[in-house]
Design a protein around this motif. Structure first.
Motif, PDB file in Angstrom:
ATOM      1  N   GLY A 106     112.297  57.654  34.756  1.00  0.00           N
ATOM      2  CA  GLY A 106     112.007  58.974  35.378  1.00  0.00           C
ATOM      3  C   GLY A 106     110.458  58.997  35.055  1.00  0.00           C
ATOM      4  O   GLY A 106     110.030  58.961  33.931  1.00  0.00           O
ATOM      5  N   SER A 107     109.478  59.418  36.055  1.00  0.00           N
ATOM      6  CA  SER A 107     108.041  59.760  35.705  1.00  0.00           C
ATOM      7  C   SER A 107     107.656  60.644  36.918  1.00  0.00           C
ATOM      8  O   SER A 107     108.233  60.486  38.221  1.00  0.00           O
ATOM      9  CB  SER A 107     107.245  58.251  36.003  1.00  0.00           C
ATOM     10  OG  SER A 107     107.539  57.613  37.087  1.00  0.00           O
ATOM     11  N   THR A 108     106.526  61.242  36.485  1.00  0.00           N
ATOM     12  CA  THR A 108     105.833  62.217  37.457  1.00  0.00           C
ATOM     13  C   THR A 108     104.449  62.311  36.967  1.00  0.00           C
ATOM     14  O   THR A 108     104.037  62.070  35.800  1.00  0.00           O
ATOM     15  CB  THR A 108     106.595  63.554  37.589  1.00  0.00           C
ATOM     16  OG1 THR A 108     105.969  64.230  38.715  1.00  0.00           O
ATOM     17  CG2 THR A 108     106.393  64.372  36.286  1.00  0.00           C
ATOM     18  N   SER A 109     103.805  63.196  37.866  1.00  0.00           N
ATOM     19  CA  SER A 109     102.258  63.208  37.395  1.00  0.00           C
ATOM     20  C   SER A 109     101.699  64.709  37.769  1.00  0.00           C
ATOM     21  O   SER A 109     102.367  65.180  38.899  1.00  0.00           O
ATOM     22  CB  SER A 109     101.287  62.369  38.140  1.00  0.00           C
ATOM     23  OG  SER A 109     101.390  61.145  37.764  1.00  0.00           O
ATOM     24  N   VAL A 110     101.155  65.490  36.993  1.00  0.00           N
ATOM     25  CA  VAL A 110     100.729  66.858  37.105  1.00  0.00           C
ATOM     26  C   VAL A 110      99.153  66.812  36.658  1.00  0.00           C
ATOM     27  O   VAL A 110      98.730  66.110  36.071  1.00  0.00           O
ATOM     28  CB  VAL A 110     101.606  67.954  36.300  1.00  0.00           C
ATOM     29  CG1 VAL A 110     103.115  67.804  36.541  1.00  0.00           C
ATOM     30  CG2 VAL A 110     101.610  67.533  34.706  1.00  0.00           C
ATOM     31  N   TRP A 111      98.799  67.840  37.220  1.00  0.00           N
ATOM     32  CA  TRP A 111      97.259  68.184  36.793  1.00  0.00           C
ATOM     33  C   TRP A 111      97.399  69.396  35.855  1.00  0.00           C
ATOM     34  O   TRP A 111      98.119  70.493  35.986  1.00  0.00           O
ATOM     35  CB  TRP A 111      96.423  68.590  38.171  1.00  0.00           C
ATOM     36  CG  TRP A 111      95.087  68.999  37.635  1.00  0.00           C
ATOM     37  CD1 TRP A 111      94.114  68.161  37.353  1.00  0.00           C
ATOM     38  CD2 TRP A 111      94.558  70.253  37.495  1.00  0.00           C
ATOM     39  NE1 TRP A 111      92.813  68.605  36.979  1.00  0.00           N
ATOM     40  CE2 TRP A 111      93.148  70.001  37.047  1.00  0.00           C
ATOM     41  CE3 TRP A 111      94.908  71.497  37.381  1.00  0.00           C
ATOM     42  CZ2 TRP A 111      92.357  70.948  36.831  1.00  0.00           C
ATOM     43  CZ3 TRP A 111      94.087  72.762  37.175  1.00  0.00           C
ATOM     44  CH2 TRP A 111      92.804  72.372  36.736  1.00  0.00           C
ATOM     45  N   LEU A 112      96.524  69.195  34.733  1.00  0.00           N
ATOM     46  CA  LEU A 112      96.474  70.291  33.745  1.00  0.00           C
ATOM     47  C   LEU A 112      95.008  70.689  33.602  1.00  0.00           C
ATOM     48  O   LEU A 112      94.125  70.024  33.493  1.00  0.00           O
ATOM     49  CB  LEU A 112      96.988  69.642  32.461  1.00  0.00           C
ATOM     50  CG  LEU A 112      98.474  69.293  32.263  1.00  0.00           C
ATOM     51  CD1 LEU A 112      98.978  68.733  30.795  1.00  0.00           C
ATOM     52  CD2 LEU A 112      99.275  70.666  32.506  1.00  0.00           C
ATOM     53  N   PHE A 119     102.633  58.589  27.963  1.00  0.00           N
ATOM     54  CA  PHE A 119     101.823  59.401  28.778  1.00  0.00           C
ATOM     55  C   PHE A 119     100.532  58.519  29.279  1.00  0.00           C
ATOM     56  O   PHE A 119     100.053  57.851  28.208  1.00  0.00           O
ATOM     57  CB  PHE A 119     101.570  60.446  27.983  1.00  0.00           C
ATOM     58  CG  PHE A 119     102.557  61.451  27.310  1.00  0.00           C
ATOM     59  CD1 PHE A 119     103.296  62.319  28.002  1.00  0.00           C
ATOM     60  CD2 PHE A 119     102.986  61.148  25.924  1.00  0.00           C
ATOM     61  CE1 PHE A 119     104.330  63.175  27.250  1.00  0.00           C
ATOM     62  CE2 PHE A 119     104.018  61.688  25.456  1.00  0.00           C
ATOM     63  CZ  PHE A 119     104.777  62.753  26.105  1.00  0.00           C
ATOM     64  N   ALA A 120     100.302  58.816  30.353  1.00  0.00           N
ATOM     65  CA  ALA A 120      98.928  58.260  30.784  1.00  0.00           C
ATOM     66  C   ALA A 120      98.119  59.464  31.289  1.00  0.00           C
ATOM     67  O   ALA A 120      98.417  60.416  32.051  1.00  0.00           O
ATOM     68  CB  ALA A 120      99.122  57.140  32.031  1.00  0.00           C
ATOM     69  N   ILE A 121      97.009  59.477  30.728  1.00  0.00           N
ATOM     70  CA  ILE A 121      96.011  60.581  30.942  1.00  0.00           C
ATOM     71  C   ILE A 121      94.811  59.816  31.969  1.00  0.00           C
ATOM     72  O   ILE A 121      93.932  58.964  31.450  1.00  0.00           O
ATOM     73  CB  ILE A 121      95.500  61.202  29.779  1.00  0.00           C
ATOM     74  CG1 ILE A 121      96.702  61.523  28.843  1.00  0.00           C
ATOM     75  CG2 ILE A 121      94.746  62.428  30.189  1.00  0.00           C
ATOM     76  CD1 ILE A 121      96.421  62.076  27.543  1.00  0.00           C
ATOM     77  N   LEU A 122      94.478  60.670  33.105  1.00  0.00           N
ATOM     78  CA  LEU A 122      93.378  60.269  33.889  1.00  0.00           C
ATOM     79  C   LEU A 122      92.271  61.168  34.153  1.00  0.00           C
ATOM     80  O   LEU A 122      92.824  62.496  34.217  1.00  0.00           O
ATOM     81  CB  LEU A 122      93.963  59.540  35.201  1.00  0.00           C
ATOM     82  CG  LEU A 122      95.081  58.424  35.431  1.00  0.00           C
ATOM     83  CD1 LEU A 122      95.344  58.443  36.590  1.00  0.00           C
ATOM     84  CD2 LEU A 122      94.233  57.143  34.790  1.00  0.00           C
ATOM     85  N   PRO A 123      91.145  60.968  34.096  1.00  0.00           N
ATOM     86  CA  PRO A 123      90.330  62.043  34.350  1.00  0.00           C
ATOM     87  C   PRO A 123      90.216  62.666  35.699  1.00  0.00           C
ATOM     88  O   PRO A 123      90.348  61.711  36.917  1.00  0.00           O
ATOM     89  CB  PRO A 123      88.899  61.564  33.944  1.00  0.00           C
ATOM     90  CG  PRO A 123      88.987  59.932  34.346  1.00  0.00           C
ATOM     91  CD  PRO A 123      90.567  59.921  33.810  1.00  0.00           C
ATOM     92  N   THR A 139     100.505  61.799  33.246  1.00  0.00           N
ATOM     93  CA  THR A 139     101.504  61.185  33.929  1.00  0.00           C
ATOM     94  C   THR A 139     102.641  61.188  32.762  1.00  0.00           C
ATOM     95  O   THR A 139     102.164  60.511  31.708  1.00  0.00           O
ATOM     96  CB  THR A 139     101.148  59.949  34.435  1.00  0.00           C
ATOM     97  OG1 THR A 139     100.259  59.987  35.605  1.00  0.00           O
ATOM     98  CG2 THR A 139     102.308  58.824  34.686  1.00  0.00           C
ATOM     99  N   VAL A 140     103.878  61.568  32.890  1.00  0.00           N
ATOM    100  CA  VAL A 140     104.809  61.481  32.095  1.00  0.00           C
ATOM    101  C   VAL A 140     105.738  60.334  32.308  1.00  0.00           C
ATOM    102  O   VAL A 140     106.428  60.499  33.521  1.00  0.00           O
ATOM    103  CB  VAL A 140     105.508  62.589  31.734  1.00  0.00           C
ATOM    104  CG1 VAL A 140     106.544  62.779  30.670  1.00  0.00           C
ATOM    105  CG2 VAL A 140     104.533  63.842  31.429  1.00  0.00           C
ATOM    106  N   GLY A 141     106.137  59.528  31.647  1.00  0.00           N
ATOM    107  CA  GLY A 141     107.191  58.353  31.896  1.00  0.00           C
ATOM    108  C   GLY A 141     108.309  58.206  30.828  1.00  0.00           C
ATOM    109  O   GLY A 141     107.736  57.898  29.664  1.00  0.00           O
ATOM    110  N   PHE A 142     109.398  58.150  31.131  1.00  0.00           N
ATOM    111  CA  PHE A 142     110.515  58.064  30.187  1.00  0.00           C
ATOM    112  C   PHE A 142     111.493  56.727  30.735  1.00  0.00           C
ATOM    113  O   PHE A 142     111.948  56.681  31.764  1.00  0.00           O
ATOM    114  CB  PHE A 142     111.511  59.013  30.174  1.00  0.00           C
ATOM    115  CG  PHE A 142     110.892  60.324  29.056  1.00  0.00           C
ATOM    116  CD1 PHE A 142     110.786  60.187  27.887  1.00  0.00           C
ATOM    117  CD2 PHE A 142     110.231  61.088  29.849  1.00  0.00           C
ATOM    118  CE1 PHE A 142     110.251  61.117  27.158  1.00  0.00           C
ATOM    119  CE2 PHE A 142     109.564  62.238  29.118  1.00  0.00           C
ATOM    120  CZ  PHE A 142     109.685  62.243  27.745  1.00  0.00           C
TER     121      PHE A 142
END
Length: 623
Positions: A444-450, A554-558, A582-585
């Motif tokens: 399961g994975s998704t991406s959000v902006w923080l 976690f993957a963090i993109l600028p 991006t959070v992936g499990f």
């Protein structure tokens, strides 16, 4: 009557005699200037071997084929291409026929070209004098009747792409425009359209062109950028035992670590050439780049124009690398949150390639340097370090494959009504792989902006002391650092082995393998629970391939806030305006590969991802 008959017979004999004389004269002329009936070339009966005679016939056929290929190449490349000016000379040996294809050796289609002001003095540009590129034999036999037209077209396309890449790498080229911050360069599309003869851009494609330059010692693999790569055909293996003139057909899948950005599958040519001593160029170009309607192939959602790097030796034992990335892709396949990120080049652009290259080089230099001491209070030897680093690399690769859903693993996408469209849930069977537990693996994975600084988020996620604020496994037991292998001067780039602080002696000790790194293109924190007995063998230098693990992280993109119109980046790639997380499990849904998944298992992954994001927001005080 008898006299008349004799006179008539004499006339007939005289006519036959004249006919024989004429035929005799024709035969003498033919013997003096013999001509081959098949190829039309001169032939001397009795003085030409059968093999050479066959070669002459083959030579005539190849010249005719080359003329046809040049006509086709003219159509595809959009510029006039002439065939060889002189016929191909016969080799001294009749053991085989080697065909050299190209103008000025393996030069470009144009004899012109200028030296590069950035220090690349290429003489006459790409068309520098160099020996002809030999075509290697195909798997079906000697090049000849079996040689497909596409292989010769590939050669012309590769040389045209090399010509374009070198011209685009010139320091003062009007093809590039400085961004407002002065840190990056983007392609001037108007200038490029007048500069290059390319196929018509599909209406649903957008253009992405970037360029960057930096200094490096050596290049390494781009494991987080290239999901998969393979060679389809080797047209030329190079000359003199080097890669000079190497030309091959390749397939690759490029990835951004987010389920909202689809993998980019590419079929392209890779052409390597040494322009002069200490100056090399490697160019990639999509094979269907000049074919009208090439976007009809549903498998390909992008095409790559001449892209690659020019590497120049420097006197300080370093290499100056100039990287160019130029591609077109269907933006409708990408989530709108990432449109500006890709347009800025931080997704697939030159900045990301060079940032990855620089980080890998620094890691290698740090690990092999005898002057750097690595803190190791457990007595970990060299073999143990290598084994742990290899295990951590496999963990990273599996995590990336699960997030991007590349073809490295065969995933089945699962659709459930109560799961958000932005959350991708997939499943696959694990049967005979000793590197992971047997059963059904769920991802399961998704991406959000923080609205959080990328570096602040990275430091928070990699800190084992703060892990209990977001990690379900660390909620009851604090994680302690057991071992750390540094891969750079800073503490962020490292491989760590964490241990749960167990109060009860009867409880099993849980170990956690974690790798973290950060560069100008983004950051990564990946971890996986590991068996203590297996890790003990790895730390002694044992084979890490038999350690079963399922990675998460976690993957963090600028990236700026959605709808900002641009990606705010500084020279070092930091972004104080916010970032994409991006959070992936990956978890084991069932211990039996033949079992059927129920809705509860999918809901477990959904809950795990969503609750982790909420805990991170709460810890960082994000509304």
């Amino acid at each position: 009557m008898k006299t008349q008959l004799e006179r008539h017979e004499n006339i007939i004999l005289r006519q036959e005699n004249d006919k024989l004389r004429a035929e005799n004269g024709v035969m003498k002329d033919a013997m003096a200037n013999p001509v081959c009936n098949s190829c039309g070339g001169p032939a001397i009966p009795g003085q030409i071997s059968f093999e050479e005679h066959q070669l002459r016939i083959e030579n005539a056929r190849l010249k005719d084929e080359l003329n046809r290929i040049c006509t086709l190449a003219n159509k595809f490349l959009g510029r006039p291409i002439s065939s060889l000016a002189s016929p191909i000379s016969l080799p001294n040996s009749t053991s085989g026929l080697e065909l050299g294809v190209g103008r000025n050796g393996i030069g470009s289609l144009s004899a012109g070209g200028s030296g590069l002001p950035m220090g690349l003095n290429l003489g006459d540009g790409v068309s520098s004098s160099s020996p002809m590129m030999p075509l290697i034999k195909s798997s079906t036999g000697m090049l000849g009747n079996e040689m497909p037209y596409e292989r010769s077209m590939y050669i012309d396309l590769a040389m045209a792409a090399m010509d374009e890449l070198v011209k685009m790498a010139q320091a003062d080229s009007p093809l590039w425009i400085k961004t407002l911050d002065g840190g990056t360069e983007i392609l001037n599309h108007e200038e490029y359209r007048a500069f290059s003869c390319i196929g018509t851009k599909p209406s649903n494609f957008v253009t992405e062109g970037t360029r960057d330059t930096c200094m490096h010692r050596w290049a390494e693999m781009f494991s987080c950028l290239v999901a998969r790569a393979s060679a389809i055909d080797m047209i030329s293996s190079g000359m003199g035992g080097t890669r000079n003139g190497a030309l091959q057909v390749m397939h690759a899948e490029l990835q951004v670590l987010s389920p909202l950005v689809p993998v980019r599958p590419l079929k392209f040519l890779r052409f390597c050439k040494q322009h002069q001593e200490g100056v090399w160029a490697v160019v990639d170009v999509s094979i269907d780049i000049n074919q009208e309607g090439s976007n009809t192939n549903a498998f390909l959602n992008c095409r790559r124009f001449p892209s690659g790097c020019i590497i120049q030796d420097m006197p300080n034992n370093c290499s100056k690398v100039t990287w160019i990335e130029h591609s077109e892709y269907d933006e409708n396949t990408v989530h709108h949150l990432f449109w500006q990120l890709l347009r800025s080049g931080m997704g697939f652009g030159a900045q990301r390639w060079l940032a990855t290259l620089q980080r890998q080089c620094e890691c290698l230099a740090f690990l092999i340097s005898s002057t750097n001491s690595i803190e190791d209070h457990t007595g970990l030897g060299t073999n143990g370090k290598k084994s742990m680093l290899k295990l951590a690399q496999r963990m990273i690769d599996n995590f990336c494959a699960g997030v991007s859903a590349s073809s490295v693993r065969k995933w089945d996408k699962l659709c459930v009504n109560n799961v958000s469209e932005d959350l991708r849930v997939m499943a696959r069977k694990s049967v005979d792989d000793p590197g992971e537990p047997a059963g059904i693996v769920l991802s399961g994975s998704t991406s959000v902006w923080l609205p959080v600084s990328r570096h602040r988020l990275f430091d928070f996620l990699r800190d084992e002391q703060l892990r209990d604020q977001w990690d379900v496994l660390s909620k009851t037991h604090k994680m302690q650092l057991m071992l750390r292998i540094a891969k750079s001067q800073g503490g962020g780039n490292c491989v760590s082995l964490l241990r749960a602080n167990v109060i009860d002696a009867n409880e099993n000790t849980m170990l956690m393998l974690q790798e973290s790194w950060s560069d100008a293109s983004g950051s990564l924190v990946v971890y996986a629970p590991v068996d203590p007995a297996s890790m003990s063998a790895v730390m002694r230098g044992g084979d890490s391939a038999y350690v079963a693990l399922l990675p998460s992280g976690f993957a963090i993109l600028p990236g700026g806030p959605p709808g900002c119109g641009m990606v705010k980046t500084e020279g070092n790639g930091c972004d104080d305006g916010g970032c994409f997380l991006t959070v992936g499990f990956q978890i084991l849904g069932s211990n039996y590969p033949a079992a059927k998944l129920d809705v509860q298992s999918i809901n477990t992954v959904n809950t795990l991802v969503s609750h982790t994001i909420e805990k991170i927001k709460s810890a960082l005080q994000v509304p």
